[in-house]
Scaffold this motif. Structure first.
Motif, PDB file in Angstrom:
ATOM      1  N   VAL A  94       0.850  -1.189   0.000  1.00  0.00           N
ATOM      2  CA  VAL A  94       0.000   0.000   0.000  1.00  0.00           C
ATOM      3  C   VAL A  94       0.884   1.237   0.000  1.00  0.00           C
ATOM      4  CG1 VAL A  94      -0.163   0.088   2.521  1.00  0.00           C
ATOM      5  CG2 VAL A  94      -2.003   1.056   1.134  1.00  0.00           C
ATOM      6  N   GLN A  95       0.382   2.320  -0.526  1.00  0.00           N
ATOM      7  CA  GLN A  95       1.126   3.571  -0.510  1.00  0.00           C
ATOM      8  C   GLN A  95       0.991   4.245   0.856  1.00  0.00           C
ATOM      9  OE1 GLN A  95      -0.313   5.922  -3.843  1.00  0.00           O
ATOM     10  NE2 GLN A  95       1.326   5.141  -5.158  1.00  0.00           N
ATOM     11  N   ALA A  96       1.957   5.064   1.164  1.00  0.00           N
ATOM     12  CA  ALA A  96       1.914   5.817   2.418  1.00  0.00           C
ATOM     13  C   ALA A  96       0.609   6.615   2.503  1.00  0.00           C
ATOM     14  CB  ALA A  96       3.107   6.744   2.515  1.00  0.00           C
ATOM     15  N   GLY A  97       0.010   6.581   3.700  1.00  0.00           N
ATOM     16  CA  GLY A  97      -1.289   7.230   3.888  1.00  0.00           C
ATOM     17  C   GLY A  97      -2.467   6.323   3.671  1.00  0.00           C
ATOM     18  N   GLY A  98      -2.201   5.157   3.121  1.00  0.00           N
ATOM     19  CA  GLY A  98      -3.274   4.216   2.838  1.00  0.00           C
ATOM     20  C   GLY A  98      -3.643   3.373   4.046  1.00  0.00           C
ATOM     21  N   SER A  99      -4.541   2.416   3.809  1.00  0.00           N
ATOM     22  CA  SER A  99      -5.063   1.576   4.879  1.00  0.00           C
ATOM     23  C   SER A  99      -5.007   0.104   4.494  1.00  0.00           C
ATOM     24  CB  SER A  99      -6.519   1.952   5.190  1.00  0.00           C
ATOM     25  OG  SER A  99      -6.625   3.273   5.646  1.00  0.00           O
ATOM     26  N   LEU A 100      -4.891  -0.728   5.508  1.00  0.00           N
ATOM     27  CA  LEU A 100      -5.002  -2.173   5.356  1.00  0.00           C
ATOM     28  C   LEU A 100      -5.705  -2.719   6.588  1.00  0.00           C
ATOM     29  CD1 LEU A 100      -1.473  -3.332   4.076  1.00  0.00           C
ATOM     30  CD2 LEU A 100      -3.616  -3.429   2.792  1.00  0.00           C
ATOM     31  N   ARG A 101      -6.356  -3.864   6.422  1.00  0.00           N
ATOM     32  CA  ARG A 101      -6.989  -4.536   7.549  1.00  0.00           C
ATOM     33  C   ARG A 101      -6.491  -5.969   7.610  1.00  0.00           C
ATOM     34  NH1 ARG A 101     -13.025  -6.762   8.557  1.00  0.00           N
ATOM     35  NH2 ARG A 101     -13.285  -6.207  10.767  1.00  0.00           N
ATOM     36  N   LEU A 102      -5.868  -6.307   8.722  1.00  0.00           N
ATOM     37  CA  LEU A 102      -5.399  -7.660   8.940  1.00  0.00           C
ATOM     38  C   LEU A 102      -6.442  -8.441   9.740  1.00  0.00           C
ATOM     39  CD1 LEU A 102      -1.676  -7.031   9.978  1.00  0.00           C
ATOM     40  CD2 LEU A 102      -2.653  -7.240   7.685  1.00  0.00           C
ATOM     41  N   ALA A 103      -6.501  -9.725   9.489  1.00  0.00           N
ATOM     42  CA  ALA A 103      -7.381 -10.609  10.246  1.00  0.00           C
ATOM     43  C   ALA A 103      -6.618 -11.866  10.624  1.00  0.00           C
ATOM     44  CB  ALA A 103      -8.619 -10.968   9.440  1.00  0.00           C
ATOM     45  N   CYS A 104      -6.953 -12.422  11.764  1.00  0.00           N
ATOM     46  CA  CYS A 104      -6.334 -13.660  12.228  1.00  0.00           C
ATOM     47  C   CYS A 104      -7.423 -14.513  12.865  1.00  0.00           C
ATOM     48  CB  CYS A 104      -5.231 -13.369  13.229  1.00  0.00           C
ATOM     49  SG  CYS A 104      -4.503 -14.830  13.995  1.00  0.00           S
ATOM     50  N   ALA A 105      -7.679 -15.641  12.246  1.00  0.00           N
ATOM     51  CA  ALA A 105      -8.712 -16.553  12.734  1.00  0.00           C
ATOM     52  C   ALA A 105      -8.064 -17.749  13.404  1.00  0.00           C
ATOM     53  CB  ALA A 105      -9.589 -17.008  11.574  1.00  0.00           C
TER      54      ALA A 105
END
Length: 116
Positions: A12-23
């Motif tokens: 992702v570019q700086a300033g962007g977002s990500l969502r991690l998940a762990c099941a």
């Protein structure tokens, strides 16, 4: 069979977002704390955020106000919403789960790369 399945990493570019998940696998019982650590190349693995079963959270100072940890106890899943990402957030992110009898489980890690 993997006990912890992580998802959501990427570029992702700086300033962007990500969502991690762990099941977590249903075979793991009495889950207490869940959370995330990260390890950048050549550095030690450091805490990012943790959340207890009752919802008490703890964040590293460098991510406060940008990252939000949450969990769904019914699904044995922990999430990490990462906003305003910076290049220095680049690392392998590892999920951690701690049971009530203090046994810990680690995920295999998911790469997060933030470009400037």
């Amino acid at each position: 069979q993997e006990l912890l399945v992580e998802s959501g990493g990427g570029l992702v570019q700086a300033g962007g977002s990500l969502r991690l998940a762990c099941a977590a696998s249903e075979s793991i019982f009495s889950i207490n704390a869940m959370g995330w650590y990260r390890q950048a190349p050549g550095k030690q693995r450091d805490l990012v955020a943790m959340i207890t079963r009752s919802g008490i959270t703890n964040y590293a100072g460098s991510v406060k106000g940008r990252f939000t940890i949450s969990r769904d106890n019914a699904k044995n899943t922990v999430y990490l919403q990462m906003n305003s990402l910076k290049p220095e957030d680049t690392a392998v992110y590892y999920c951690l789960l701690v049971t009530s009898n203090l046994r810990d489980y680690w995920g295999q890690g998911t790469q997060v790369t933030v470009s400037s």
